[in-house]
Design a protein around this motif. Structure first.
Motif, PDB file in Angstrom:
ATOM      1  N   ASP A  62       0.837  -1.206   0.000  1.00 38.47           N
ATOM      2  CA  ASP A  62       0.000   0.000   0.000  1.00 38.47           C
ATOM      3  C   ASP A  62       0.869   1.252   0.000  1.00 38.47           C
ATOM      4  O   ASP A  62       0.861   2.033   0.955  1.00 38.47           O
ATOM      5  CB  ASP A  62      -0.920  -0.005   1.220  1.00 38.47           C
ATOM      6  N   PRO A  63       1.624   1.508  -1.081  1.00 34.83           N
ATOM      7  CA  PRO A  63       2.438   2.728  -1.118  1.00 34.83           C
ATOM      8  C   PRO A  63       1.596   3.987  -1.257  1.00 34.83           C
ATOM      9  O   PRO A  63       1.978   5.050  -0.790  1.00 34.83           O
ATOM     10  CB  PRO A  63       3.312   2.516  -2.360  1.00 34.83           C
ATOM     11  N   GLY A  64       0.478   3.882  -1.895  1.00 32.98           N
ATOM     12  CA  GLY A  64      -0.495   4.960  -2.074  1.00 32.98           C
ATOM     13  C   GLY A  64      -1.785   4.280  -2.431  1.00 32.98           C
ATOM     14  O   GLY A  64      -2.676   4.102  -1.615  1.00 32.98           O
ATOM     15  N   VAL A  65      -1.855   3.843  -3.697  1.00 32.81           N
ATOM     16  CA  VAL A  65      -2.906   2.953  -4.143  1.00 32.81           C
ATOM     17  C   VAL A  65      -2.382   1.523  -4.047  1.00 32.81           C
ATOM     18  O   VAL A  65      -1.208   1.262  -4.300  1.00 32.81           O
ATOM     19  CB  VAL A  65      -3.318   3.285  -5.600  1.00 32.81           C
ATOM     20  N   GLN A  66      -3.250   0.588  -3.684  1.00 33.39           N
ATOM     21  CA  GLN A  66      -2.830  -0.785  -3.455  1.00 33.39           C
ATOM     22  C   GLN A  66      -2.178  -1.419  -4.697  1.00 33.39           C
ATOM     23  O   GLN A  66      -2.600  -1.183  -5.821  1.00 33.39           O
ATOM     24  CB  GLN A  66      -4.033  -1.642  -3.040  1.00 33.39           C
ATOM     25  N   GLU A  67      -1.159  -2.241  -4.451  1.00 31.24           N
ATOM     26  CA  GLU A  67      -0.496  -3.009  -5.495  1.00 31.24           C
ATOM     27  C   GLU A  67      -0.458  -4.484  -5.082  1.00 31.24           C
ATOM     28  O   GLU A  67      -0.189  -4.795  -3.928  1.00 31.24           O
ATOM     29  CB  GLU A  67       0.943  -2.539  -5.712  1.00 31.24           C
ATOM     30  N   TRP A  68      -0.733  -5.377  -6.044  1.00 26.86           N
ATOM     31  CA  TRP A  68      -0.574  -6.818  -5.837  1.00 26.86           C
ATOM     32  C   TRP A  68       0.544  -7.325  -6.740  1.00 26.86           C
ATOM     33  O   TRP A  68       0.654  -6.900  -7.893  1.00 26.86           O
ATOM     34  CB  TRP A  68      -1.864  -7.568  -6.160  1.00 26.86           C
ATOM     35  N   THR A  87     -10.869  -2.046 -10.846  1.00 28.33           N
ATOM     36  CA  THR A  87     -10.587  -2.488  -9.474  1.00 28.33           C
ATOM     37  C   THR A  87      -9.489  -1.644  -8.859  1.00 28.33           C
ATOM     38  O   THR A  87      -8.344  -1.668  -9.302  1.00 28.33           O
ATOM     39  CB  THR A  87     -10.170  -3.971  -9.454  1.00 28.33           C
ATOM     40  N   VAL A  88      -9.844  -0.893  -7.825  1.00 24.93           N
ATOM     41  CA  VAL A  88      -8.871  -0.067  -7.130  1.00 24.93           C
ATOM     42  C   VAL A  88      -8.256  -0.840  -5.973  1.00 24.93           C
ATOM     43  O   VAL A  88      -7.072  -0.704  -5.667  1.00 24.93           O
ATOM     44  CB  VAL A  88      -9.518   1.229  -6.612  1.00 24.93           C
ATOM     45  N   ARG A  89      -9.065  -1.679  -5.334  1.00 24.19           N
ATOM     46  CA  ARG A  89      -8.589  -2.444  -4.187  1.00 24.19           C
ATOM     47  C   ARG A  89      -9.127  -3.867  -4.289  1.00 24.19           C
ATOM     48  O   ARG A  89     -10.275  -4.094  -4.664  1.00 24.19           O
ATOM     49  CB  ARG A  89      -9.031  -1.793  -2.878  1.00 24.19           C
ATOM     50  N   LEU A  90      -8.276  -4.828  -3.940  1.00 16.10           N
ATOM     51  CA  LEU A  90      -8.635  -6.239  -4.006  1.00 16.10           C
ATOM     52  C   LEU A  90      -8.329  -6.894  -2.668  1.00 16.10           C
ATOM     53  O   LEU A  90      -7.227  -6.755  -2.137  1.00 16.10           O
ATOM     54  CB  LEU A  90      -7.853  -6.938  -5.123  1.00 16.10           C
ATOM     55  N   THR A  91      -9.328  -7.593  -2.129  1.00 19.37           N
ATOM     56  CA  THR A  91      -9.152  -8.346  -0.898  1.00 19.37           C
ATOM     57  C   THR A  91      -9.392  -9.820  -1.204  1.00 19.37           C
ATOM     58  O   THR A  91     -10.470 -10.192  -1.655  1.00 19.37           O
ATOM     59  CB  THR A  91     -10.134  -7.884   0.195  1.00 19.37           C
TER      60      THR A  91
END
Length: 212
Positions: A62-68, A87-91
Motif C-alpha cells: 500500500d504505497p499509495g494505491v494498493q499493489e498486488w 478495481t482499485v482495491r482487491l481483498t
C-alpha cells in the motif's frame, strides 16, 4: 510468523531485521533469513498463501494505491483477472483446500463486489454487491487521493486527502482524522465509512500515516 511449509526447516514470516520495512522471508530455524519479496517504499501489507502447497502466491503493498504482486505463475492469471482497470482495491478471502475456489472482494471507484472465483477455468461469479456499491447508487462517493509532504527534517510523510464531491475544494473546513498505532496505517479505499460521512457533510478529510 505467517505459515509453516509442507516440509523444510523454516517458516514463512514477515521481518524487518536489518531493514526499516517488513519483507516476506524464509526464516530458518537457526535464525537465518532469505528475503522472498521486499519493497523499498513500504511494508509488505498482506501475504496470500496456498492452502494446498503452503507457498506464498501473492503479496500486497500500500504505497499509495494498493499493489498486488504474484509470486506464483499459476496464480498470476487469477490475479490479473481480478485486478481489472476498474478495481482499485482487491481483498483475497479464503481458498478451498484444492486451490480451485477463491472468495474475493473488489473495490472500485463507484462500488465493489463479492466474487466467487474458479481459479482452474478462471470463471468469476458475482455473489453480492458491497455496501459501497449500494451507497454509490444513491449518491456519488468521494475519492480519496494519495498525498505526500515533507516534514521539517525532510522525511517524506504519506497520507490521503478526501474532498466533498460537490464543492470547489477550496478553503473548506477540514478534519484531520488520526488513526491508531503505532503499527496501524490508513489505506486507500479500505472501507473507513467515517471518511465518506465527513466528506458528505462538506468537510475535507486529511489522513496522515506515521513516519516510520
Amino acid at each position: 510468523p505467517l505459515a509453516l511449509p509442507l516440509e523444510g526447516d523454516f517458516i514463512w514470516a514477515l521481518s524487518d531485521r536489518g531493514r526499516d520495512k517488513l519483507a516476506l522471508v524464509r526464516l530458518d530455524f537457526d535464525g537465518r533469513e532469505e528475503v522472498v519479496f521486499a519493497d523499498a517504499r513500504v511494508d509488505v501489507s498482506t501475504v496470500f498463501f496456498s492452502p494446498l502447497r503452503r507457498v506464498p502466491l501473492a503479496v500486497a503493498l500500500d504505497p499509495g494505491v494498493q499493489e498486488w504482486h504474484a509470486l506464483d505463475a499459476s496464480f498470476e492469471r487469477t490475479l490479473i483477472q481480478l485486478k481489472t482497470a476498474d478495481t482499485v482495491r482487491l481483498t483475497l478471502g479464503s481458498m478451498s483446500d484444492d486451490e480451485k475456489w477463491l472468495v474475493a472482494e473488489t473495490t472500485a471507484v463507484s462500488g465493489g463486489a463479492h466474487l466467487l472465483v474458479n481459479a482452474v477455468d478462471h470463471r468469476v461469479e458475482l455473489l453480492a454487491q458491497t455496501t459501497r456499491a449500494r451507497l454509490a447508487s444513491l449518491s456519488a462517493l468521494p475519492q480519496p487521493q494519495p498525498v505526500g509532504f515533507h516534514a521539517r527534517d525532510g522525511r517524506q510523510v504519506q497520507g490521503y486527502l478526501t474532498k466533498p464531491v460537490v464543492s470547489s475544494g477550496q478553503r473548506l473546513p477540514t478534519v484531520l482524522l488520526v488513526h491508531g498505532g503505532p503499527w496501524a496505517r490508513d489505506r486507500h479505499l479500505a472501507g473507513d465509512s467515517m471518511v465518506d460521512f465527513l466528506a458528505n457533510r462538506g468537510y475535507v478529510v486529511l489522513q496522515v500515516n506515521y513516519r516510520g
